[in-house]
Design a protein around this motif. Structure first.
Motif, mmCIF file in Angstrom:
data_model
loop_
_atom_site.group_PDB
_atom_site.id
_atom_site.type_symbol
_atom_site.label_atom_id
_atom_site.label_comp_id
_atom_site.label_asym_id
_atom_site.label_seq_id
_atom_site.Cartn_x
_atom_site.Cartn_y
_atom_site.Cartn_z
ATOM 1 N N MET A 1 0.806 -1.195 0.000
ATOM 2 C CA MET A 1 0.000 0.000 0.000
ATOM 3 C C MET A 1 0.849 1.259 0.000
ATOM 4 N N GLU A 2 2.147 1.077 -0.146
ATOM 5 C CA GLU A 2 3.031 2.243 -0.154
ATOM 6 C C GLU A 2 2.778 3.169 -1.339
ATOM 7 N N LEU A 4 0.011 4.296 -2.262
ATOM 8 C CA LEU A 4 -1.125 5.178 -1.993
ATOM 9 C C LEU A 4 -0.686 6.407 -1.217
ATOM 10 N N ASP A 6 -1.151 9.302 1.659
ATOM 11 C CA ASP A 6 -1.527 9.144 3.068
ATOM 12 C C ASP A 6 -3.032 9.245 3.284
ATOM 13 N N THR A 8 -5.532 8.626 1.188
ATOM 14 C CA THR A 8 -6.225 7.447 0.658
ATOM 15 C C THR A 8 -5.984 6.242 1.560
ATOM 16 N N ARG A 9 -4.754 6.064 1.988
ATOM 17 C CA ARG A 9 -4.431 4.948 2.874
ATOM 18 C C ARG A 9 -5.233 5.049 4.178
ATOM 19 N N THR A 10 -5.309 6.242 4.734
ATOM 20 C CA THR A 10 -6.068 6.451 5.966
ATOM 21 C C THR A 10 -7.549 6.153 5.752
ATOM 22 N N GLU A 13 -7.926 2.374 5.576
ATOM 23 C CA GLU A 13 -7.777 1.788 6.910
ATOM 24 C C GLU A 13 -9.036 2.036 7.743
#
Length: 108
Positions: A1-2, A4, A6, A8-10, A13
């Motif tokens: 997921m690197e 993505l 921050d 979008t990743r959040t 999650e």
């Protein structure tokens, strides 16, 4: 997921966490002790993690409010409606799990 960003990743999650809470809500037959035996966490742990995350970010969130969010109702109500008495087998399995953790900690 690197790959993505921050934000979008959040969002992903957070969506996964909300889905986990829905899943636990849909499976109230899964008792906290079962979760503790198998995965070493329970609904109360999730509540504590939320409180810790809030504290780390300077936000106010008390434990009972977090538990109501995780359980989808006041904890007392959930406990009365859904929590079953732990069986001797569950208690023995939980104690064995805790003993394994203590032993692993001593050998580290």
């Amino acid at each position: 997921m690197e790959h993505l960003d921050d934000a979008t990743r959040t969002e992903l999650e957070a969506a996964a966490f909300r889905r986990l809470l829905r899943h636990l809500n849909e499976h109230k037959e899964v008792q906290n002790i079962d979760l503790m035996i198998l995965a070493d966490f329970c609904r109360n742990c999730l509540s504590k993690w939320l409180v810790t995350a809030a504290e780390e970010r300077g936000a106010e969130l008390d434990y009972e409010t977090a538990r109501e969010f995780v359980y989808g109702m006041p904890y007392r109500e959930w406990k009365e409606k859904y929590q079953q008495e732990a069986t001797p087998e569950q208690l023995a399995a939980y104690e064995a799990r805790q003993a394994e953790k203590r032993q692993a900690g001593e050998s580290s």
